[in-house]
Design an enzyme around this catalytic site. Structure first.
Site, mmCIF file in Angstrom:
data_model
loop_
_atom_site.group_PDB
_atom_site.id
_atom_site.type_symbol
_atom_site.label_atom_id
_atom_site.label_comp_id
_atom_site.label_asym_id
_atom_site.label_seq_id
_atom_site.Cartn_x
_atom_site.Cartn_y
_atom_site.Cartn_z
ATOM 1 N N CYS A 134 19.237 -19.443 22.691
ATOM 2 C CA CYS A 134 20.178 -19.952 21.905
ATOM 3 C C CYS A 134 21.097 -18.958 20.998
ATOM 4 O O CYS A 134 20.516 -18.595 19.861
ATOM 5 C CB CYS A 134 19.737 -20.895 20.992
ATOM 6 S SG CYS A 134 20.782 -22.062 19.694
ATOM 7 N N CYS A 137 21.842 -20.277 17.634
ATOM 8 C CA CYS A 137 20.919 -20.157 16.621
ATOM 9 C C CYS A 137 20.773 -18.596 15.965
ATOM 10 O O CYS A 137 20.370 -18.327 14.736
ATOM 11 C CB CYS A 137 19.485 -20.501 17.063
ATOM 12 S SG CYS A 137 19.740 -22.277 18.156
ATOM 13 N N ASP A 138 20.724 -17.716 17.048
ATOM 14 C CA ASP A 138 20.125 -16.359 16.978
ATOM 15 C C ASP A 138 21.380 -15.295 16.839
ATOM 16 O O ASP A 138 21.063 -14.405 16.556
ATOM 17 C CB ASP A 138 18.839 -15.930 17.854
ATOM 18 C CG ASP A 138 17.900 -17.234 17.610
ATOM 19 O OD1 ASP A 138 17.521 -17.456 16.419
ATOM 20 O OD2 ASP A 138 17.386 -17.548 18.620
#
Ligand code: NDP
Length: 310
Positions: A134, A137-138
């Site tokens: 993701c 997300c990261d």
């Protein structure tokens, strides 16, 4: 404690929440059970540009917040919890969630699909330590660093575009020489100067487990078989999804590829059990088609309940 409900919906992505919206408006007081991936895959995206009605796009998490509020407004109830088991052998169906048991006269499965891993072993071992599924997300952790994206579909292209704004270099590794993703996304990616393609290559290794971080990837040329090592700081795997059917395996018919088989709309092989969204759709897999099938499942459930005298 045992709780009896007319309709239970498992999953809270676009399919589950649209089913909840329709079922609540049909006075069925649905209960939505959402798991750890609450809100579904749209929670992991940035701008959604193909949801009808938003000409300038809408952020994925914002869309889910609105959908959730809309379902709650009409009386849906949403609880968090991991469904441990489902018994579909008789009606009402029984679900175990923690110490509680729920019964449902009709059940809507909207458990979606989860990101696939390379299954090298090391990819999971280094998950959260440089390997991710993701980018939104990261990606933040890789500002000014070198990252790889694996895959050639729209997800990989979207991840590469997102990462190109943060990372210094993005290497897109695809196992063929032709992308699967849509033309519009391909054009966007090809216009970005810090994205480089490695064609006909598979990731066969990721270093360095001993250090607990990603330092390089090992690529195998699918044509020549030659392997090379390329230094990178992070690797994003975007190679598709697997339907979340674990709870109903052996109880409802699945297709050969593991997706739930539906017929006449959202009906599964078990009367009273309906499926919507990515858990049953291996063809379209769009937020809007998931929402549409959630609507169908709620209408099918309502008709089933009326037909069986509820
Ligand atoms: P796809 O199945 O479309 O693509 C998966 C990609 O990963 C393919 O290029 C495939 O290669 C590759 N792949 C699969 N397994 C492996 C493996 N073991 N090793 C290496 N590569 C592998 O999945 P996506 O998640 O990209 O997209 C799913 C759906 O969601 C699509 O319908 C897509 O259009 C949609 N989507 C739409 C978006 C948008 O409109 N903005 C954004 C994201 C997704 P190969 O091509 O050789 O099979």
């Amino acid at each position: 404690m045992t709780h009896a409900r007319q309709v239970i919906i498992i999953g809270s992505g676009p399919a589950g929440l649209t089913a909840a919206l329709y079922a609540s408006r049909a006075n069925l007081s649905p209960l939505v059970i959402e798991g750890i991936e609450a809100g579904g895959q749209l929670m992991l995206t940035t701008m959604v540009e193909n949801w009808p009605g938003f000409r300038d796009g809408i952020m994925g998490p914002d869309l889910m917040t609105e959908l959730r509020a809309q379902a709650l407004r009409f009386g849906a109830e949403i609880v968090q919890g991991d469904v441990a088991s489902i018994d579909l052998s008789e009606r009402p169906f029984r679900l175990r969630v923690g110490d509680d048991t729920y019964t449902a006269d009709a059940l809507i499965l909207a458990t979606g699909a989860s990101a696939r891993w390379l299954e090298l072993g090391v990819d999971r071992q280094l998950s959260g330590r440089g390997v991710s599924t993701c980018a939104t997300c990261d990606g933040f952790f890789f500002r000014g660093r070198r990252v790889a994206v694996v895959g050639g579909g729209d997800t990989a292209l979207e991840e590469a575009i997102y990462l190109s704004k943060l990372a210094s270099d993005v290497v897109l590794v695809h196992r063929r020489a032709e992308l699967r993703g849509s033309k519009v996304m391909q054009d966007k990616v090809k216009a970005l100067p810090n994205i480089r393609f490695v064609w006909n290559a598979e990731v066969v290794g990721i270093n360095d487990v001993a250090k607990g971080e990603v330092t390089s990837m090992v690529l195998r040329d699918t044509l020549s078989g030659a392997t090379t090592e390329e230094p990178i700081d992070g690797i994003f795997i975007a190679i598709g999804h697997t339907p979340n059917t674990r709870l109903v395996q052996g109880q409802v018919d699945l297709l050969d590829n593991g997706y739930i088989r539906t017929h006449h709309g959202s009906r599964t092989s078990v009367p009273g059990v309906f499926a919507a969204g990515d858990v049953q759709d291996h063809v379209y897999r769009q937020a809007v088609t998931a929402a549409g099938s959630g609507c169908m499942a709620a209408i099918d459930a309502e008709r089933f309940l009326s037909g069986t005298g509820h």
